[in-house]
Design a protein around this motif. Structure first.
Motif, PDB file in Angstrom:
ATOM      1  N   SER A  59       0.336  -1.800  -0.173  1.00  0.00           N
ATOM      2  CA  SER A  59       0.103  -0.025  -0.216  1.00  0.00           C
ATOM      3  C   SER A  59       0.752   1.529  -0.243  1.00  0.00           C
ATOM      4  N   THR A  60       2.044   1.192  -0.887  1.00  0.00           N
ATOM      5  CA  THR A  60       2.871   2.551  -1.144  1.00  0.00           C
ATOM      6  C   THR A  60       2.890   2.907  -2.437  1.00  0.00           C
ATOM      7  N   PRO A  61       2.491   3.482  -2.946  1.00  0.00           N
ATOM      8  CA  PRO A  61       2.003   3.598  -4.143  1.00  0.00           C
ATOM      9  C   PRO A  61       4.147   4.540  -4.862  1.00  0.00           C
ATOM     10  N   TYR A  62       4.289   5.750  -3.934  1.00  0.00           N
ATOM     11  CA  TYR A  62       5.318   6.169  -4.851  1.00  0.00           C
ATOM     12  C   TYR A  62       6.008   5.626  -3.194  1.00  0.00           C
ATOM     13  N   THR A  63       7.894   6.115  -3.839  1.00  0.00           N
ATOM     14  CA  THR A  63       8.511   6.517  -1.724  1.00  0.00           C
ATOM     15  C   THR A  63       9.787   7.951  -2.091  1.00  0.00           C
ATOM     16  N   SER A  64      10.267   8.007  -1.514  1.00  0.00           N
ATOM     17  CA  SER A  64      11.160   8.795  -1.042  1.00  0.00           C
ATOM     18  C   SER A  64      12.503   8.603  -0.732  1.00  0.00           C
ATOM     19  N   THR A  65      13.293   9.476  -0.045  1.00  0.00           N
ATOM     20  CA  THR A  65      13.852   9.410   0.713  1.00  0.00           C
ATOM     21  C   THR A  65      14.444  11.111   1.455  1.00  0.00           C
ATOM     22  N   ILE A  66      15.326  10.555   2.407  1.00  0.00           N
ATOM     23  CA  ILE A  66      16.129  11.581   2.899  1.00  0.00           C
ATOM     24  C   ILE A  66      16.931  12.857   2.470  1.00  0.00           C
ATOM     25  N   VAL A  67      17.473  14.028   2.564  1.00  0.00           N
ATOM     26  CA  VAL A  67      18.699  14.475   1.639  1.00  0.00           C
ATOM     27  C   VAL A  67      18.462  16.096   2.794  1.00  0.00           C
ATOM     28  N   PHE A  68      19.319  16.558   2.602  1.00  0.00           N
ATOM     29  CA  PHE A  68      20.054  17.636   2.645  1.00  0.00           C
ATOM     30  C   PHE A  68      19.423  19.112   1.993  1.00  0.00           C
ATOM     31  N   VAL A  69      19.078  20.306   2.338  1.00  0.00           N
ATOM     32  CA  VAL A  69      18.934  21.763   2.139  1.00  0.00           C
ATOM     33  C   VAL A  69      19.942  22.201   2.851  1.00  0.00           C
ATOM     34  N   VAL A  70      20.953  23.136   2.133  1.00  0.00           N
ATOM     35  CA  VAL A  70      21.832  23.892   2.726  1.00  0.00           C
ATOM     36  C   VAL A  70      21.623  25.567   1.937  1.00  0.00           C
ATOM     37  N   ARG A  71      22.721  25.960   2.768  1.00  0.00           N
ATOM     38  CA  ARG A  71      22.365  27.683   1.756  1.00  0.00           C
ATOM     39  C   ARG A  71      23.124  27.335   0.656  1.00  0.00           C
ATOM     40  N   LYS A  72      23.077  28.796  -0.830  1.00  0.00           N
ATOM     41  CA  LYS A  72      23.495  28.468  -2.015  1.00  0.00           C
ATOM     42  C   LYS A  72      24.684  28.270  -1.580  1.00  0.00           C
ATOM     43  N   GLY A  73      25.786  28.042  -2.344  1.00  0.00           N
ATOM     44  CA  GLY A  73      27.269  27.305  -1.697  1.00  0.00           C
ATOM     45  C   GLY A  73      27.734  26.530  -0.648  1.00  0.00           C
ATOM     46  N   ASN A  74      26.825  25.856  -0.361  1.00  0.00           N
ATOM     47  CA  ASN A  74      26.798  24.912   0.965  1.00  0.00           C
ATOM     48  C   ASN A  74      28.001  25.669   2.037  1.00  0.00           C
ATOM     49  N   PRO A  75      28.133  26.837   2.333  1.00  0.00           N
ATOM     50  CA  PRO A  75      29.065  27.361   3.061  1.00  0.00           C
ATOM     51  C   PRO A  75      29.658  26.872   4.198  1.00  0.00           C
ATOM     52  N   LYS A  76      29.074  26.114   4.713  1.00  0.00           N
ATOM     53  CA  LYS A  76      29.023  25.367   5.903  1.00  0.00           C
ATOM     54  C   LYS A  76      29.279  24.052   5.522  1.00  0.00           C
ATOM     55  N   GLY A  77      30.337  23.566   4.433  1.00  0.00           N
ATOM     56  CA  GLY A  77      30.052  22.464   3.851  1.00  0.00           C
ATOM     57  C   GLY A  77      29.929  20.796   3.603  1.00  0.00           C
ATOM     58  N   ILE A  78      28.883  20.906   4.216  1.00  0.00           N
ATOM     59  CA  ILE A  78      27.785  19.015   4.297  1.00  0.00           C
ATOM     60  C   ILE A  78      27.777  18.995   2.758  1.00  0.00           C
ATOM     61  N   LYS A  79      28.143  17.288   3.649  1.00  0.00           N
ATOM     62  CA  LYS A  79      28.085  17.153   2.589  1.00  0.00           C
ATOM     63  C   LYS A  79      27.638  14.858   2.808  1.00  0.00           C
ATOM     64  N   GLU A  80      27.835  14.995   4.048  1.00  0.00           N
ATOM     65  CA  GLU A  80      27.070  13.558   5.018  1.00  0.00           C
ATOM     66  C   GLU A  80      26.947  13.640   6.470  1.00  0.00           C
ATOM     67  N   THR A  88       9.822  28.650  -3.176  1.00  0.00           N
ATOM     68  CA  THR A  88      10.041  29.751  -2.104  1.00  0.00           C
ATOM     69  C   THR A  88      11.711  30.202  -2.036  1.00  0.00           C
ATOM     70  N   ALA A  89      12.599  28.788  -2.417  1.00  0.00           N
ATOM     71  CA  ALA A  89      14.021  29.366  -2.571  1.00  0.00           C
ATOM     72  C   ALA A  89      14.752  29.505  -3.592  1.00  0.00           C
ATOM     73  N   LYS A  90      13.735  29.065  -4.140  1.00  0.00           N
ATOM     74  CA  LYS A  90      15.104  29.138  -5.553  1.00  0.00           C
ATOM     75  C   LYS A  90      15.889  30.255  -5.616  1.00  0.00           C
ATOM     76  N   GLY A  91      17.257  29.391  -6.239  1.00  0.00           N
ATOM     77  CA  GLY A  91      18.548  30.431  -5.822  1.00  0.00           C
ATOM     78  C   GLY A  91      18.642  30.020  -4.845  1.00  0.00           C
ATOM     79  N   LYS A  92      18.112  30.291  -3.918  1.00  0.00           N
ATOM     80  CA  LYS A  92      19.117  30.480  -2.526  1.00  0.00           C
ATOM     81  C   LYS A  92      19.533  29.263  -2.036  1.00  0.00           C
ATOM     82  N   ILE A  93      19.820  28.186  -2.338  1.00  0.00           N
ATOM     83  CA  ILE A  93      19.573  26.914  -1.236  1.00  0.00           C
ATOM     84  C   ILE A  93      20.259  25.816  -2.357  1.00  0.00           C
TER      85      ILE A  93
END
Length: 337
Positions: free
Chosen positions: A117-138, A230-235
């Protein structure tokens, strides 16, 4: 010739009468879909498509109303009396509570539709500020000093429970299966959470519109949506190498639908999610479709990554809920402020 003219008139009047009678027989049916936070846009489009399909098939008009919020909170609302014909929630544990605590659905509800009874799936990701100033990868980067994390509350949000388990499994893998070390790493991540919203959409608003935090732990589909609106070009969207297969389930709330006389259309509403049109709408709204043909068409859209599973890695939602999210569970122990 006069006979033919009279016959034509008779046939025309007969057709008109049949049309009028058919119109009188047509019904207007209302459904309530109680869903979790990030599905608003998906079901707005899907509801219009299903209404058109149902009208063509039966002649009846169907109006689908939507209710959205944190998945756990939504399940409790149905248990407390919200008359949902169907639920489309973030995780099977929330749907199963409708059986366990209210007997509103049957115990075998997951067998009623394909893929549990699951017609679609997804997963979990990270949204960061444009340019990823904190260098978040994992995932481990989220526990570093000075990183401000935004995540909804696992007590009220199904998405947040996926967040927590994805982080925990990643920590387990990096620590040779040592649960104490994994717990300590996940504690660092959740010690960095500065705002706990009740649902995923609230957290997205906190991060994107209020400008709070360095990183948002988000549904993949919600991250795509933010990047388009809402965050286009900012993330930037960062996909970790290790995440979790999120499987949001759907179910007819059988007792309520039976009482309201909506069982037939409620079942059809969920079944149509598996149609090519339903699967295409899901993919357009950044959910991973189950249908192989539609999935192949949108394959380039979705990143390939290692995905743990709730059944294979955590023993199913009943065990995971009891261990991690019940009162006094792992989350309560690490989230003490």
């Amino acid at each position: 010739m006069k006979f033919i003219t009279k016959l034509k008139k008779s046939v025309s009047w007969g057709f008109l009468i049949l049309t009028l009678v058919g119109g009188l027989d047509a019904k207007e049916i209302t459904l309530l879909n109680v869903s979790y936070d990030p599905t608003r846009e998906l079901y707005t489009e899907y509801n219009a498509a299903f209404a058109k399909y149902w009208k063509a098939k039966t002649g009846d008009d169907v109006v689908i109303n939507q209710s959205h919020g944190g998945s756990g909170k939504q399940a409790r609302s149905v248990l407390d009396g919200l008359d949902a014909d169907v639920v489309t929630l973030a995780l099977s544990g929330d749907v199963n509570s409708l059986y366990e605590r209210g007997k509103l659905i049957s115990s075998d509800w997951q067998k009623k539709l394909p893929h549990n009874s699951t017609p679609y799936t997804s997963t979990i990701v990270f949204v960061v500020r444009k340019g990823n100033p904190k260098g978040i990868k994992e995932w481990s980067d989220l526990g570093k000093s000075g990183v401000k994390v935004i995540s909804p509350n696992p007590k009220t949000s199904g998405g947040a429970r996926w967040n927590f388990l994805a982080a925990f499994k990643d920590a387990l893998d990096r620590n040779g299966g040592d649960e104490s070390k994994a717990t300590a790493e996940v504690k660092k991540i959740f010690d960095n959470v500065i705002v706990y919203d009740t649902g995923a959409r609230g957290s997205a608003t906190t991060f994107a519109e209020r400008g709070i935090g360095d990183v948002l732990i988000a549904w993949e589909n919600e991250a795509f949506l933010l990047n388009q609106t809402t965050a286009k070009g900012k993330i930037d969207i960062v996909v970790p190498s290790n995440s979790i297969l999120a499987e949001p389930p759907v179910a007819v709330v059988e007792r309520i639908a039976s009482q309201r006389g909506t069982s037939e259309v409620a079942h059809a509403y969920l079944e149509y999610l598996y149609s090519e049109e339903g699967q295409t709408i899901a993919a357009k709204h950044h959910y991973r479709p189950r249908d192989p043909k539609v999935a192949a068409k949108y394959a380039d859209k979705f990143a390939k990554l290692k995905l743990s599973t709730i059944d294979g890695d955590f023993g199913g939602w009943s065990k995971a809920q009891a261990k991690f999210f019940a009162d006094g569970g792992v989350f309560d122990k690490i989230a003490v402020r």
